[in-house]
Design a protein around this motif. Sequence first.
Motif, PDB file in Angstrom:
ATOM      1  N   THR A   1       4.743  -4.288   0.489  1.00  0.00           N
ATOM      2  CA  THR A   1       4.969  -3.156   0.468  1.00  0.00           C
ATOM      3  C   THR A   1       6.446  -2.396   1.457  1.00  0.00           C
TER       4      THR A   1
ATOM      5  N   PHE B   1       9.402  -0.760   0.083  1.00  0.00           N
ATOM      6  CA  PHE B   1      10.231   0.281   0.204  1.00  0.00           C
ATOM      7  C   PHE B   1      10.686   0.731   1.188  1.00  0.00           C
TER       8      PHE B   1
ATOM      9  N   ALA C   1       3.703   4.261  -2.969  1.00  0.00           N
ATOM     10  CA  ALA C   1       3.820   3.549  -1.732  1.00  0.00           C
ATOM     11  C   ALA C   1       2.281   2.905  -1.531  1.00  0.00           C
TER      12      ALA C   1
ATOM     13  N   TYR D   1       6.382   9.392  -2.716  1.00  0.00           N
ATOM     14  CA  TYR D   1       6.811   8.252  -2.973  1.00  0.00           C
ATOM     15  C   TYR D   1       5.770   8.060  -1.943  1.00  0.00           C
TER      16      TYR D   1
END
Length: 314
Positions: free
Chosen positions: A160, A164, A98, A94
């Motif tokens: 971003t 996320f 990102a 993850y």
Amino acid sequence: MAKNNLTTVTEFILMGFTNHLKLEVPLFMVFLSFYLVTLLGNVGMVILIQVDVQLHTPMYFFLCHLSLLDTCYTSVIIPQILATLATGKTAISYGCCAAQFFFFTFCAGTECFLLAVMAYDRYVAISNPLLYTVAMNSRTCWSLVAGAYVCGVSGALLRTTCTFTLSFCDDNQINFFFCDLPPLLKLACNDTTNIEIVVIFFSNFVILVNALVILISYLLIIKIILRMKSSGGRGKTFSTCISHLTVVALFFGTLIFMYLQSSTGKSLEEDKVVSVFYTVVIPMLNPLIYSLRNKDVNAAFKKITGRFQVSHSM
């Protein structure tokens, strides 16, 4: 049903090349070749501009930063592809996903702004060549480049953060070869409407504003060229813009296809091909485009290679 599962995703599975298992080795060799040529071309361009005093001009200052961006741009994507093809492991954590998303967005956004700055630089050079070095002094050049980087970082942070902060529940298979916005949005298990509006609007705004700056700059350049009495002068002046126009057409053309064109009628395979083109092929082509017909770059290259040969023959 998978998106109703509340299990938090800790990694993603990149499915971009899993349908082409027999092509893993050829694809690995192709991408490795592209990456090596990209590094050689762009790093070589940076070194050449730094070493040769004749290239210490605003145009090559901006070109140096374009080469740096292209080096970072392709390094965000290709090593991940090579690792996947070499090991067969398609999982990406993850956090890495990102980070890849942020740096990819940062490089792409900054390059958009930098290409607009380079178009403005060409306009200043052609409209007032006698005062060009005064208008585009060191402070102005650094300010324009810093502005491009700041805008790129700001856009990357926004995209971003918005992407996320979404919840990804159980379904973690990204049908793409890197962490890009459209496939990530499809995996979200909560409503993405508001985030899509913000992120897509901002992305389109960045592309359109920079495209508009480039368009206006070249319309003014064409107006100046048409006023020239000498046809030879018109051709020589316009030839200084051909490399930049080629890079702009390739880069913005693929971005518009990916992000501004309606998704209706577009297949995922088409998106993958276009993405490979602007994340892998264009960064490799840029130094070639700027060097093939550029007398200054060719002369600097011959000078450096001549010095190298002389030093080794002694």
